[in-house]
Design a protein around this motif. Structure first.
Motif, short mmCIF file in Angstrom:
data_model
loop_
_atom_site.label_atom_id
_atom_site.label_comp_id
_atom_site.label_asym_id
_atom_site.label_seq_id
_atom_site.Cartn_x
_atom_site.Cartn_y
_atom_site.Cartn_z
N GLU A 25 0.83 -1.20 0.00
CA GLU A 25 0.00 0.00 0.00
C GLU A 25 0.87 1.26 0.00
O GLU A 25 0.61 2.22 -0.72
CB GLU A 25 -0.92 -0.03 1.23
CG GLU A 25 -2.02 1.00 1.16
CD GLU A 25 -2.62 1.30 2.52
OE1 GLU A 25 -2.64 0.43 3.40
OE2 GLU A 25 -3.07 2.45 2.69
N LYS A 29 2.78 4.85 -3.07
CA LYS A 29 2.52 6.24 -2.67
C LYS A 29 3.84 6.98 -2.44
O LYS A 29 3.99 8.14 -2.81
CB LYS A 29 1.67 6.29 -1.41
CG LYS A 29 0.23 5.85 -1.64
CD LYS A 29 -0.59 5.92 -0.37
CE LYS A 29 -1.99 5.41 -0.62
NZ LYS A 29 -2.74 5.23 0.61
N TYR A 80 10.40 10.39 16.79
CA TYR A 80 9.41 10.76 15.77
C TYR A 80 8.73 9.52 15.18
O TYR A 80 7.51 9.46 15.07
CB TYR A 80 10.08 11.59 14.67
CG TYR A 80 9.15 11.92 13.52
CD1 TYR A 80 8.15 12.86 13.68
CD2 TYR A 80 9.25 11.25 12.31
CE1 TYR A 80 7.27 13.15 12.64
CE2 TYR A 80 8.38 11.52 11.27
CZ TYR A 80 7.39 12.48 11.44
OH TYR A 80 6.51 12.74 10.42
N GLU A 85 6.98 12.47 18.63
CA GLU A 85 7.30 13.86 18.29
C GLU A 85 6.25 14.36 17.31
O GLU A 85 5.99 13.70 16.30
CB GLU A 85 8.68 13.98 17.64
CG GLU A 85 9.87 13.89 18.57
CD GLU A 85 10.05 15.14 19.46
OE1 GLU A 85 9.39 16.17 19.23
OE2 GLU A 85 10.87 15.04 20.39
N ASN A 86 5.69 15.50 17.59
CA ASN A 86 4.74 16.10 16.68
C ASN A 86 5.52 17.01 15.73
O ASN A 86 6.25 17.90 16.19
CB ASN A 86 3.73 16.90 17.51
CG ASN A 86 2.71 17.61 16.65
OD1 ASN A 86 3.06 18.55 15.93
ND2 ASN A 86 1.47 17.19 16.72
N LEU A 87 5.42 16.75 14.43
CA LEU A 87 6.28 17.45 13.47
C LEU A 87 6.16 18.98 13.54
O LEU A 87 7.17 19.67 13.71
CB LEU A 87 6.03 16.92 12.05
CG LEU A 87 6.89 17.51 10.92
CD1 LEU A 87 8.38 17.31 11.19
CD2 LEU A 87 6.52 16.87 9.59
N LEU A 106 6.10 17.21 3.19
CA LEU A 106 4.91 17.12 4.04
C LEU A 106 3.96 16.03 3.57
O LEU A 106 3.13 15.55 4.33
CB LEU A 106 4.18 18.47 4.08
CG LEU A 106 4.94 19.59 4.82
CD1 LEU A 106 4.27 20.93 4.58
CD2 LEU A 106 5.01 19.30 6.32
N ARG A 107 4.09 15.66 2.29
CA ARG A 107 3.27 14.55 1.81
C ARG A 107 3.86 13.21 2.25
O ARG A 107 3.15 12.25 2.48
CB ARG A 107 3.15 14.60 0.28
CG ARG A 107 2.10 15.58 -0.21
CD ARG A 107 1.62 15.23 -1.61
NE ARG A 107 2.66 15.37 -2.60
CZ ARG A 107 2.99 16.52 -3.19
NH1 ARG A 107 2.35 17.62 -2.86
NH2 ARG A 107 3.93 16.56 -4.08
N PRO A 110 3.26 12.09 6.58
CA PRO A 110 2.15 11.28 7.09
C PRO A 110 2.17 9.84 6.59
O PRO A 110 1.70 8.93 7.26
CB PRO A 110 0.89 12.01 6.61
CG PRO A 110 1.34 13.03 5.65
CD PRO A 110 2.80 13.25 5.84
N GLN A 113 4.49 7.84 8.67
CA GLN A 113 3.97 7.64 10.03
C GLN A 113 3.20 6.33 10.17
O GLN A 113 3.02 5.83 11.27
CB GLN A 113 3.05 8.80 10.41
CG GLN A 113 3.83 10.07 10.71
CD GLN A 113 2.94 11.24 11.06
OE1 GLN A 113 1.75 11.09 11.25
NE2 GLN A 113 3.52 12.42 11.15
N LYS A 114 2.78 5.79 9.03
CA LYS A 114 2.06 4.51 9.09
C LYS A 114 2.99 3.39 9.53
O LYS A 114 2.55 2.29 9.82
CB LYS A 114 1.45 4.20 7.73
CG LYS A 114 0.42 5.24 7.38
CD LYS A 114 -0.51 4.82 6.29
CE LYS A 114 -1.63 5.84 6.20
NZ LYS A 114 -2.33 5.84 4.96
#
Lengths: 134, 418
Positions: A25, A29, A80, A85-87, A106-107, A110, A113-114
Protein backbone atom coordinates in the motif's frame (compact mmCIF):
# COMPACT_ATOMS: atom_id res chain seq x y z
CA UNK A 1 21.23 4.91 25.64
CA UNK A 2 20.57 5.70 22.02
CA UNK A 3 22.13 5.09 18.65
CA UNK A 4 25.87 4.59 18.94
CA UNK A 5 26.95 4.65 15.30
CA UNK A 6 25.86 5.91 11.89
CA UNK A 7 25.51 2.29 10.78
CA UNK A 8 22.97 1.72 13.52
CA UNK A 9 20.99 4.80 12.47
CA UNK A 10 20.95 3.63 8.87
CA UNK A 11 19.89 0.16 9.98
CA UNK A 12 16.94 1.35 12.06
CA UNK A 13 15.80 4.70 10.63
CA UNK A 14 16.74 3.64 7.10
CA UNK A 15 15.05 0.33 7.89
CA UNK A 16 11.75 2.15 8.34
CA UNK A 17 11.81 3.14 4.68
CA UNK A 18 13.09 -0.24 3.55
CA UNK A 19 10.06 -1.74 5.24
CA UNK A 20 7.83 0.89 3.64
CA UNK A 21 9.11 -0.01 0.16
CA UNK A 22 8.10 -3.64 0.86
CA UNK A 23 4.59 -2.53 1.79
CA UNK A 24 2.12 -2.94 -1.06
CA UNK A 25 0.00 0.00 0.00
CA UNK A 26 2.72 2.45 1.01
CA UNK A 27 5.37 1.73 -1.56
CA UNK A 28 3.55 3.14 -4.61
CA UNK A 29 2.52 6.24 -2.67
CA UNK A 30 6.09 6.94 -1.57
CA UNK A 31 7.47 6.25 -5.05
CA UNK A 32 4.91 8.63 -6.55
CA UNK A 33 6.36 11.52 -4.56
CA UNK A 34 9.54 11.06 -6.61
CA UNK A 35 11.58 13.01 -4.10
CA UNK A 36 15.11 12.32 -2.86
CA UNK A 37 14.89 12.98 0.85
CA UNK A 38 17.96 13.52 2.99
CA UNK A 39 17.95 13.07 6.75
CA UNK A 40 20.79 15.13 8.10
CA UNK A 41 21.08 13.56 11.55
CA UNK A 42 23.39 14.35 14.43
CA UNK A 43 24.57 12.39 17.49
CA UNK A 44 25.73 10.29 15.79
CA UNK A 45 26.43 12.21 12.60
CA UNK A 46 24.59 10.42 9.78
CA UNK A 47 23.56 11.40 6.26
CA UNK A 48 20.71 9.09 5.45
CA UNK A 49 19.35 9.46 1.94
CA UNK A 50 16.10 7.96 0.66
CA UNK A 51 15.43 7.93 -3.06
CA UNK A 52 11.67 7.54 -3.11
CA UNK A 53 11.27 7.05 -6.86
CA UNK A 54 13.67 4.10 -6.92
CA UNK A 55 12.96 2.75 -3.46
CA UNK A 56 16.59 3.04 -2.40
CA UNK A 57 17.94 3.80 1.08
CA UNK A 58 21.63 4.69 1.37
CA UNK A 59 24.16 6.47 3.52
CA UNK A 60 25.49 9.64 1.90
CA UNK A 61 24.24 11.55 -1.13
CA UNK A 62 26.28 9.67 -3.73
CA UNK A 63 25.34 11.20 -7.07
CA UNK A 64 21.72 11.85 -6.16
CA UNK A 65 20.19 15.33 -6.25
CA UNK A 66 18.58 16.08 -2.90
CA UNK A 67 15.01 17.39 -3.13
CA UNK A 68 14.33 18.05 0.55
CA UNK A 69 16.28 17.80 3.78
CA UNK A 70 15.14 17.14 7.35
CA UNK A 71 17.70 18.03 10.00
CA UNK A 72 17.41 16.67 13.53
CA UNK A 73 19.21 14.73 16.25
CA UNK A 74 19.09 10.95 15.80
CA UNK A 75 17.18 10.56 19.07
CA UNK A 76 14.51 12.98 17.77
CA UNK A 77 14.20 10.83 14.65
CA UNK A 78 13.91 7.76 16.83
CA UNK A 79 11.12 9.38 18.87
CA UNK A 80 9.41 10.76 15.77
CA UNK A 81 8.95 7.31 14.19
CA UNK A 82 7.50 6.03 17.41
CA UNK A 83 4.86 8.76 17.27
CA UNK A 84 6.40 10.69 20.14
CA UNK A 85 7.30 13.86 18.29
CA UNK A 86 4.74 16.10 16.68
CA UNK A 87 6.28 17.45 13.47
CA UNK A 88 4.89 21.02 13.51
CA UNK A 89 5.58 21.38 17.24
CA UNK A 90 9.10 19.98 16.84
CA UNK A 91 9.65 22.44 14.00
CA UNK A 92 8.37 25.29 16.18
CA UNK A 93 10.83 24.28 18.88
CA UNK A 94 13.67 24.05 16.37
CA UNK A 95 14.13 20.33 17.05
CA UNK A 96 13.41 19.48 13.42
CA UNK A 97 14.37 21.75 10.56
CA UNK A 98 13.19 21.28 7.00
CA UNK A 99 14.40 22.74 3.74
CA UNK A 100 13.93 22.18 0.01
CA UNK A 101 10.67 20.87 -1.41
CA UNK A 102 8.70 21.28 1.78
CA UNK A 103 5.33 20.52 0.20
CA UNK A 104 6.60 17.12 -0.99
CA UNK A 105 8.22 16.43 2.34
CA UNK A 106 4.91 17.12 4.04
CA UNK A 107 3.27 14.55 1.81
CA UNK A 108 5.86 11.94 2.74
CA UNK A 109 5.67 12.58 6.50
CA UNK A 110 2.15 11.28 7.09
CA UNK A 111 2.82 8.26 4.86
CA UNK A 112 5.92 7.27 6.79
CA UNK A 113 3.97 7.64 10.03
CA UNK A 114 2.06 4.51 9.09
CA UNK A 115 5.28 2.68 9.89
CA UNK A 116 5.25 3.63 13.59
CA UNK A 117 4.00 0.23 14.80
CA UNK A 118 6.41 -1.63 12.49
CA UNK A 119 9.34 0.38 13.80
CA UNK A 120 8.42 -0.13 17.45
CA UNK A 121 7.94 -3.85 16.79
CA UNK A 122 11.36 -4.09 15.19
CA UNK A 123 13.08 -2.39 18.13
CA UNK A 124 11.33 -4.83 20.47
CA UNK A 125 12.26 -7.82 18.34
CA UNK A 126 15.90 -6.76 18.32
CA UNK A 127 15.90 -6.29 22.09
CA UNK A 128 16.52 -2.56 21.68
CA UNK A 129 14.38 -1.53 24.62
CA UNK A 130 16.92 1.26 25.18
CA UNK A 131 15.55 2.95 22.05
CA UNK A 132 11.89 2.63 22.99
CA UNK A 133 10.36 5.96 24.02
CA UNK A 134 7.66 5.89 26.71
CA UNK B 1 -36.04 1.48 9.06
CA UNK B 2 -32.79 2.32 7.33
CA UNK B 3 -32.36 2.07 3.60
CA UNK B 4 -29.85 -0.69 3.01
CA UNK B 5 -27.00 0.67 0.96
CA UNK B 6 -25.60 -1.47 -1.79
CA UNK B 7 -21.85 -2.13 -1.51
CA UNK B 8 -21.34 0.33 -4.33
CA UNK B 9 -23.31 3.20 -2.93
CA UNK B 10 -24.16 5.84 -5.48
CA UNK B 11 -23.24 9.48 -5.09
CA UNK B 12 -26.07 11.97 -4.93
CA UNK B 13 -26.33 13.88 -8.23
CA UNK B 14 -26.37 17.30 -6.51
CA UNK B 15 -22.69 18.19 -6.38
CA UNK B 16 -21.66 19.97 -3.21
CA UNK B 17 -18.14 18.70 -2.60
CA UNK B 18 -16.17 20.13 -5.51
CA UNK B 19 -14.29 23.41 -5.19
CA UNK B 20 -16.42 24.92 -7.94
CA UNK B 21 -19.48 24.56 -5.73
CA UNK B 22 -17.79 26.48 -2.91
CA UNK B 23 -16.81 29.23 -5.36
CA UNK B 24 -20.49 29.83 -6.19
CA UNK B 25 -22.54 32.55 -4.43
CA UNK B 26 -24.14 31.69 -1.12
CA UNK B 27 -27.65 31.85 -2.60
CA UNK B 28 -26.80 29.26 -5.25
CA UNK B 29 -25.28 26.97 -2.69
CA UNK B 30 -28.37 27.39 -0.53
CA UNK B 31 -30.55 26.32 -3.47
CA UNK B 32 -28.55 23.08 -3.72
CA UNK B 33 -28.77 22.55 0.03
CA UNK B 34 -32.52 23.12 -0.07
CA UNK B 35 -32.82 20.32 -2.62
CA UNK B 36 -30.83 18.07 -0.33
CA UNK B 37 -32.80 19.09 2.78
CA UNK B 38 -36.04 18.23 0.98
CA UNK B 39 -35.01 15.14 -0.91
CA UNK B 40 -31.93 13.62 0.69
CA UNK B 41 -31.11 15.25 4.04
CA UNK B 42 -28.32 12.78 4.72
CA UNK B 43 -26.65 12.06 1.40
CA UNK B 44 -23.49 10.42 0.08
CA UNK B 45 -21.03 12.46 -2.00
CA UNK B 46 -17.52 12.22 -3.46
CA UNK B 47 -14.78 13.30 -1.04
CA UNK B 48 -14.43 17.05 -0.55
CA UNK B 49 -12.16 18.54 -3.18
CA UNK B 50 -9.16 20.65 -2.23
CA UNK B 51 -7.00 20.35 0.81
CA UNK B 52 -3.45 19.32 1.31
CA UNK B 53 -3.37 15.58 0.78
CA UNK B 54 -5.37 13.09 -1.25
CA UNK B 55 -8.43 11.81 0.56
CA UNK B 56 -8.42 8.18 1.64
CA UNK B 57 -12.18 8.21 2.03
CA UNK B 58 -14.46 6.77 -0.64
CA UNK B 59 -16.93 9.54 -0.01
CA UNK B 60 -18.48 11.78 2.60
CA UNK B 61 -21.95 12.03 4.16
CA UNK B 62 -23.45 15.49 3.80
CA UNK B 63 -25.93 16.44 6.52
CA UNK B 64 -28.16 19.37 5.65
CA UNK B 65 -31.13 19.41 8.03
CA UNK B 66 -31.02 21.17 11.40
CA UNK B 67 -32.36 18.11 13.26
CA UNK B 68 -29.59 15.85 11.98
CA UNK B 69 -26.85 18.43 12.56
CA UNK B 70 -27.88 18.68 16.20
CA UNK B 71 -28.20 14.90 16.44
CA UNK B 72 -24.61 14.48 15.24
CA UNK B 73 -23.28 17.32 17.42
CA UNK B 74 -24.88 16.05 20.56
CA UNK B 75 -23.79 12.44 20.26
CA UNK B 76 -19.97 12.32 20.33
CA UNK B 77 -20.09 8.64 21.25
CA UNK B 78 -21.42 7.88 17.76
CA UNK B 79 -19.81 10.79 15.91
CA UNK B 80 -16.34 11.61 17.18
CA UNK B 81 -14.00 14.56 16.60
CA UNK B 82 -10.71 12.81 17.33
CA UNK B 83 -10.21 11.79 13.71
CA UNK B 84 -10.45 15.33 12.46
CA UNK B 85 -13.16 17.96 12.09
CA UNK B 86 -12.53 19.40 8.66
CA UNK B 87 -13.85 17.98 5.44
CA UNK B 88 -10.43 17.24 4.00
CA UNK B 89 -7.74 14.87 5.21
CA UNK B 90 -5.19 16.57 7.42
CA UNK B 91 -2.10 14.77 8.73
CA UNK B 92 -2.61 13.72 12.36
CA UNK B 93 0.39 15.81 13.46
CA UNK B 94 -1.09 18.95 12.01
CA UNK B 95 -4.42 18.20 13.60
CA UNK B 96 -3.01 17.79 17.09
CA UNK B 97 -0.86 20.88 16.83
CA UNK B 98 -3.54 23.15 15.45
CA UNK B 99 -6.95 22.08 16.70
CA UNK B 100 -6.36 21.60 20.42
CA UNK B 101 -9.52 20.28 22.08
CA UNK B 102 -11.60 20.96 18.99
CA UNK B 103 -10.35 17.66 17.56
CA UNK B 104 -10.33 15.61 20.75
CA UNK B 105 -12.88 13.31 22.37
CA UNK B 106 -13.69 12.42 25.95
CA UNK B 107 -12.03 12.25 28.38
CA UNK B 108 -9.11 14.37 27.12
CA UNK B 109 -11.42 16.88 25.46
CA UNK B 110 -13.18 17.67 28.73
CA UNK B 111 -9.94 17.88 30.71
CA UNK B 112 -8.37 20.37 28.32
CA UNK B 113 -11.52 22.40 27.91
CA UNK B 114 -11.94 22.66 31.68
CA UNK B 115 -8.36 23.87 32.06
CA UNK B 116 -8.80 26.52 29.37
CA UNK B 117 -12.16 27.56 30.86
CA UNK B 118 -10.46 28.04 34.21
CA UNK B 119 -8.29 30.72 32.61
CA UNK B 120 -11.41 32.77 31.80
CA UNK B 121 -11.87 33.99 35.36
CA UNK B 122 -14.67 36.51 36.01
CA UNK B 123 -12.00 39.19 36.42
CA UNK B 124 -10.45 38.21 33.06
CA UNK B 125 -13.84 38.28 31.33
CA UNK B 126 -14.51 41.78 32.73
CA UNK B 127 -11.14 42.91 31.47
CA UNK B 128 -11.80 41.41 28.01
CA UNK B 129 -15.13 43.22 27.89
CA UNK B 130 -13.47 46.57 28.68
CA UNK B 131 -10.77 45.90 26.10
CA UNK B 132 -13.35 45.11 23.41
CA UNK B 133 -15.29 48.33 24.11
CA UNK B 134 -12.08 50.32 23.75
CA UNK B 135 -11.02 48.44 20.60
CA UNK B 136 -14.37 49.01 18.87
CA UNK B 137 -14.30 52.73 19.74
CA UNK B 138 -10.79 53.18 18.40
CA UNK B 139 -11.48 51.18 15.24
CA UNK B 140 -14.45 53.41 14.47
CA UNK B 141 -12.31 56.52 15.23
CA UNK B 142 -9.91 55.31 12.56
CA UNK B 143 -12.71 54.40 10.15
CA UNK B 144 -14.10 57.93 10.41
CA UNK B 145 -10.61 59.35 9.87
CA UNK B 146 -10.12 57.19 6.78
CA UNK B 147 -13.53 58.06 5.36
CA UNK B 148 -13.40 55.29 2.79
CA UNK B 149 -11.54 52.11 1.94
CA UNK B 150 -11.89 48.38 2.44
CA UNK B 151 -14.27 47.63 5.30
CA UNK B 152 -12.53 44.30 5.99
CA UNK B 153 -9.14 45.97 6.41
CA UNK B 154 -10.49 49.01 8.26
CA UNK B 155 -12.96 47.33 10.59
CA UNK B 156 -13.83 43.63 10.53
CA UNK B 157 -10.29 42.31 10.33
CA UNK B 158 -9.00 44.56 13.08
CA UNK B 159 -11.44 43.80 15.87
CA UNK B 160 -11.06 40.03 16.31
CA UNK B 161 -7.29 40.18 15.88
CA UNK B 162 -7.05 42.92 18.47
CA UNK B 163 -9.41 41.14 20.89
CA UNK B 164 -7.69 37.76 20.68
CA UNK B 165 -4.12 38.96 20.91
CA UNK B 166 -4.70 41.65 23.54
CA UNK B 167 -6.63 39.05 25.56
CA UNK B 168 -3.76 36.55 25.19
CA UNK B 169 -1.16 39.20 26.01
CA UNK B 170 0.72 39.02 22.70
CA UNK B 171 3.09 41.90 22.10
CA UNK B 172 1.42 44.47 19.78
CA UNK B 173 4.39 44.32 17.40
CA UNK B 174 3.62 40.64 16.66
CA UNK B 175 -0.15 40.90 16.20
CA UNK B 176 -0.26 41.66 12.47
CA UNK B 177 2.04 38.77 11.68
CA UNK B 178 0.02 36.42 13.89
CA UNK B 179 -3.24 37.44 12.24
CA UNK B 180 -1.76 36.98 8.78
CA UNK B 181 -0.71 33.44 9.66
CA UNK B 182 -4.13 32.73 11.16
CA UNK B 183 -5.67 33.82 7.86
CA UNK B 184 -3.43 31.53 5.85
CA UNK B 185 -4.49 28.58 7.99
CA UNK B 186 -8.02 28.68 6.58
CA UNK B 187 -7.48 30.28 3.17
CA UNK B 188 -5.04 27.77 1.67
CA UNK B 189 -7.56 26.76 -1.00
CA UNK B 190 -7.84 30.35 -2.22
CA UNK B 191 -5.63 31.04 -5.21
CA UNK B 192 -5.10 34.73 -4.38
CA UNK B 193 -4.11 34.07 -0.80
CA UNK B 194 -1.86 31.13 -1.66
CA UNK B 195 0.04 33.21 -4.24
CA UNK B 196 1.70 30.19 -5.84
CA UNK B 197 2.51 28.26 -2.70
CA UNK B 198 1.23 24.73 -2.27
CA UNK B 199 -1.57 24.42 0.29
CA UNK B 200 0.38 22.06 2.55
CA UNK B 201 3.44 24.26 2.58
CA UNK B 202 1.41 27.34 3.33
CA UNK B 203 -0.55 25.66 6.09
CA UNK B 204 2.58 24.26 7.69
CA UNK B 205 4.48 27.52 7.53
CA UNK B 206 1.63 29.39 9.23
CA UNK B 207 1.08 26.67 11.78
CA UNK B 208 4.74 26.47 12.77
CA UNK B 209 4.89 30.27 13.00
CA UNK B 210 1.86 30.46 15.30
CA UNK B 211 3.09 27.54 17.43
CA UNK B 212 6.43 29.29 17.85
CA UNK B 213 4.68 32.45 19.02
CA UNK B 214 2.48 30.47 21.41
CA UNK B 215 5.45 28.59 22.88
CA UNK B 216 7.49 31.77 23.31
CA UNK B 217 4.63 33.68 24.91
CA UNK B 218 3.89 30.81 27.33
CA UNK B 219 7.55 30.66 28.31
CA UNK B 220 7.69 34.42 28.76
CA UNK B 221 4.57 34.55 30.91
CA UNK B 222 5.85 31.80 33.20
CA UNK B 223 8.63 34.16 34.20
CA UNK B 224 6.85 37.47 33.70
CA UNK B 225 3.20 37.04 34.69
CA UNK B 226 0.79 39.72 33.53
CA UNK B 227 -2.92 40.41 33.64
CA UNK B 228 -3.77 38.31 30.59
CA UNK B 229 -5.15 34.98 29.47
CA UNK B 230 -1.75 33.44 28.71
CA UNK B 231 -0.66 33.98 32.32
CA UNK B 232 -3.87 32.30 33.45
CA UNK B 233 -3.29 29.42 31.03
CA UNK B 234 0.22 28.69 32.28
CA UNK B 235 -1.06 28.87 35.86
CA UNK B 236 -4.37 27.03 35.34
CA UNK B 237 -4.81 23.91 37.42
CA UNK B 238 -7.84 21.63 37.60
CA UNK B 239 -7.80 18.48 39.76
CA UNK B 240 -4.01 18.65 39.99
CA UNK B 241 -3.62 18.80 36.20
CA UNK B 242 -1.98 21.61 34.28
CA UNK B 243 -1.61 22.50 30.62
CA UNK B 244 1.68 21.54 28.95
CA UNK B 245 3.47 24.01 26.69
CA UNK B 246 2.38 21.92 23.71
CA UNK B 247 -1.25 22.12 24.87
CA UNK B 248 -0.99 25.89 25.26
CA UNK B 249 0.70 26.35 21.88
CA UNK B 250 -2.03 24.31 20.16
CA UNK B 251 -4.70 26.34 21.97
CA UNK B 252 -2.97 29.54 20.84
CA UNK B 253 -3.34 28.33 17.25
CA UNK B 254 -6.96 27.35 17.80
CA UNK B 255 -7.90 30.70 19.32
CA UNK B 256 -5.99 32.54 16.58
CA UNK B 257 -8.05 30.84 13.90
CA UNK B 258 -11.39 30.32 15.62
CA UNK B 259 -11.37 33.74 17.24
CA UNK B 260 -10.20 35.61 14.20
CA UNK B 261 -12.14 34.55 11.19
CA UNK B 262 -15.54 33.93 12.73
CA UNK B 263 -16.17 37.36 14.21
CA UNK B 264 -14.53 39.10 11.30
CA UNK B 265 -16.87 37.62 8.76
CA UNK B 266 -19.96 37.99 10.92
CA UNK B 267 -19.18 41.71 11.32
CA UNK B 268 -18.73 42.10 7.54
CA UNK B 269 -21.84 40.12 6.60
CA UNK B 270 -24.05 41.65 9.28
CA UNK B 271 -22.95 45.15 8.23
CA UNK B 272 -23.91 44.33 4.68
CA UNK B 273 -27.26 42.89 5.80
CA UNK B 274 -28.07 45.98 7.92
CA UNK B 275 -27.59 48.06 4.78
CA UNK B 276 -29.66 45.75 2.60
CA UNK B 277 -32.48 45.70 5.14
CA UNK B 278 -32.75 49.30 6.45
CA UNK B 279 -35.98 48.52 8.34
CA UNK B 280 -34.04 46.01 10.43
CA UNK B 281 -31.31 48.52 11.07
CA UNK B 282 -33.89 51.10 12.18
CA UNK B 283 -35.57 48.55 14.44
CA UNK B 284 -32.26 47.78 16.14
CA UNK B 285 -31.22 51.43 16.47
CA UNK B 286 -34.56 52.27 18.13
CA UNK B 287 -33.62 50.33 21.27
CA UNK B 288 -30.08 49.11 20.75
CA UNK B 289 -29.37 48.01 24.33
CA UNK B 290 -32.66 46.18 24.60
CA UNK B 291 -32.43 44.45 21.23
CA UNK B 292 -28.80 43.72 20.43
CA UNK B 293 -28.74 40.39 22.31
CA UNK B 294 -31.56 39.00 20.18
CA UNK B 295 -30.20 40.65 17.05
CA UNK B 296 -26.75 39.11 17.52
CA UNK B 297 -28.21 35.62 17.27
CA UNK B 298 -29.67 36.55 13.90
CA UNK B 299 -26.34 38.05 12.79
CA UNK B 300 -24.73 34.69 13.45
CA UNK B 301 -27.53 32.67 11.83
CA UNK B 302 -27.51 34.95 8.80
CA UNK B 303 -23.73 34.96 8.35
CA UNK B 304 -23.11 31.30 9.32
CA UNK B 305 -19.39 32.10 9.34
CA UNK B 306 -18.37 28.50 10.00
CA UNK B 307 -20.04 26.62 7.17
CA UNK B 308 -18.96 23.06 7.94
CA UNK B 309 -17.49 20.77 10.52
CA UNK B 310 -16.97 17.05 10.18
CA UNK B 311 -17.26 14.05 12.47
CA UNK B 312 -16.32 10.39 12.02
CA UNK B 313 -18.76 7.57 12.77
CA UNK B 314 -17.37 5.48 15.63
CA UNK B 315 -19.71 2.56 14.88
CA UNK B 316 -22.17 1.34 12.28
CA UNK B 317 -25.11 3.60 12.86
CA UNK B 318 -28.11 5.27 11.31
CA UNK B 319 -28.81 8.91 10.61
CA UNK B 320 -31.87 10.28 8.87
CA UNK B 321 -32.77 6.80 7.66
CA UNK B 322 -29.37 6.13 6.07
CA UNK B 323 -26.94 3.45 7.21
CA UNK B 324 -23.56 4.89 8.04
CA UNK B 325 -20.61 2.56 8.50
CA UNK B 326 -18.01 2.93 11.24
CA UNK B 327 -15.14 5.10 10.07
CA UNK B 328 -17.16 7.05 7.51
CA UNK B 329 -17.09 10.82 7.52
CA UNK B 330 -20.16 12.88 8.33
CA UNK B 331 -20.07 16.59 7.44
CA UNK B 332 -22.50 19.04 8.98
CA UNK B 333 -23.57 21.89 6.71
CA UNK B 334 -24.27 24.59 9.28
CA UNK B 335 -25.22 27.20 6.67
CA UNK B 336 -27.90 24.79 5.47
CA UNK B 337 -29.11 24.00 8.99
CA UNK B 338 -29.46 27.73 9.57
CA UNK B 339 -31.80 28.00 6.57
CA UNK B 340 -33.86 24.93 7.42
CA UNK B 341 -37.50 25.88 6.87
CA UNK B 342 -38.54 23.08 9.26
CA UNK B 343 -37.07 25.12 12.11
CA UNK B 344 -37.03 28.75 10.97
CA UNK B 345 -40.03 30.67 9.62
CA UNK B 346 -38.99 32.52 6.47
CA UNK B 347 -35.37 31.40 6.82
CA UNK B 348 -34.32 33.66 3.95
CA UNK B 349 -35.53 36.73 5.85
CA UNK B 350 -33.09 38.75 7.95
CA UNK B 351 -35.23 39.22 11.04
CA UNK B 352 -33.40 40.70 14.00
CA UNK B 353 -36.36 40.08 16.30
CA UNK B 354 -36.34 36.35 15.55
CA UNK B 355 -37.01 34.46 18.75
CA UNK B 356 -36.42 31.68 19.49
CA UNK B 357 -33.42 31.45 17.19
CA UNK B 358 -31.92 28.00 17.63
CA UNK B 359 -29.25 28.53 14.97
CA UNK B 360 -26.25 26.24 14.71
CA UNK B 361 -23.78 29.06 14.07
CA UNK B 362 -21.91 28.23 17.27
CA UNK B 363 -22.34 24.52 16.62
CA UNK B 364 -25.29 22.20 17.07
CA UNK B 365 -24.91 21.81 20.83
CA UNK B 366 -23.03 19.07 22.65
CA UNK B 367 -19.51 19.17 24.11
CA UNK B 368 -17.93 21.11 21.22
CA UNK B 369 -20.32 24.09 21.35
CA UNK B 370 -18.24 27.23 20.61
CA UNK B 371 -16.33 28.09 23.75
CA UNK B 372 -15.75 31.68 22.67
CA UNK B 373 -19.40 32.51 21.91
CA UNK B 374 -19.59 35.00 24.78
CA UNK B 375 -16.55 36.88 23.47
CA UNK B 376 -18.09 36.97 19.99
CA UNK B 377 -21.32 38.39 21.41
CA UNK B 378 -19.44 41.11 23.30
CA UNK B 379 -17.65 42.01 20.06
CA UNK B 380 -20.93 42.28 18.11
CA UNK B 381 -22.52 44.43 20.79
CA UNK B 382 -19.63 46.89 20.98
CA UNK B 383 -18.90 47.05 17.27
CA UNK B 384 -22.48 47.62 16.17
CA UNK B 385 -23.09 50.05 19.00
CA UNK B 386 -20.24 52.15 17.62
CA UNK B 387 -21.16 51.72 13.95
CA UNK B 388 -24.87 52.48 14.32
CA UNK B 389 -24.31 55.40 16.63
CA UNK B 390 -21.32 57.07 15.05
CA UNK B 391 -21.41 56.09 11.36
CA UNK B 392 -25.07 56.51 10.38
CA UNK B 393 -24.20 57.06 6.72
CA UNK B 394 -21.96 54.02 6.35
CA UNK B 395 -22.20 52.48 2.87
CA UNK B 396 -20.65 49.14 1.96
CA UNK B 397 -20.28 47.60 -1.51
CA UNK B 398 -20.37 44.02 -2.76
CA UNK B 399 -18.38 41.61 -0.60
CA UNK B 400 -15.72 39.51 -2.31
CA UNK B 401 -15.43 35.98 -0.90
CA UNK B 402 -12.58 33.56 -0.25
CA UNK B 403 -13.12 30.18 -1.95
CA UNK B 404 -13.34 27.31 0.52
CA UNK B 405 -15.77 24.99 2.28
CA UNK B 406 -14.89 25.90 5.85
CA UNK B 407 -15.22 29.58 6.67
CA UNK B 408 -17.54 31.95 4.83
CA UNK B 409 -14.80 34.52 4.55
CA UNK B 410 -15.15 38.00 3.07
CA UNK B 411 -11.87 38.97 1.47
CA UNK B 412 -12.77 42.58 0.76
CA UNK B 413 -15.78 44.93 0.83
CA UNK B 414 -15.50 48.60 -0.17
CA UNK B 415 -16.96 51.19 2.17
CA UNK B 416 -17.43 54.90 2.72
CA UNK B 417 -18.62 56.75 5.79
CA UNK B 418 -20.31 59.74 4.16
Amino acid sequence: MGFTSAAEVVKYIGGIFEAAFQDDELSPKLRDTGVVLKFDLSDPETDLVVDMANGVVQEGEGNLTIGATMTMAADVANAYWQGKENLPLAMAKGKIKVSGEIATLLRVAPLSQKLFPTYIERLRRDGRDDLLVD
Amino acid sequence: MAITDAPTREFHPTRVTDLGFWARPFEEREAAFKTLRDEAPVSWHPPMEGGIMPSEQDGIWIVTRHEHITEVSKDPSRFCSGEGVQCEDVPQDLLLASHSFLALDAPRHGQLRRLVSAAFTPRQVRLISEQIADQARRIVDDLLDAGEGDFVELVSKRLPMWTVYEMMGLDPSLRDEAAHMADSMVAFNDVDVAAGREPGEMLNESLVGLLTMGLELAEHRRHHPADDLMTNLVEAEVDGERLSDDDIAAFFVLVSVAGNDTTRNTVSLATRALQEFPDQRAWLAEDFDGRITTATEEFVRWASPVMTFRRTATQDTELGGRSIAAGEWVAMMYASGNRDERVFDDPGTFDLSRKPNPHVGFGGGGPHFCMGHFVAKMQMREMFSQLLDRVPDLQVGEPEFVVGNFVRAVKAMPCSTT
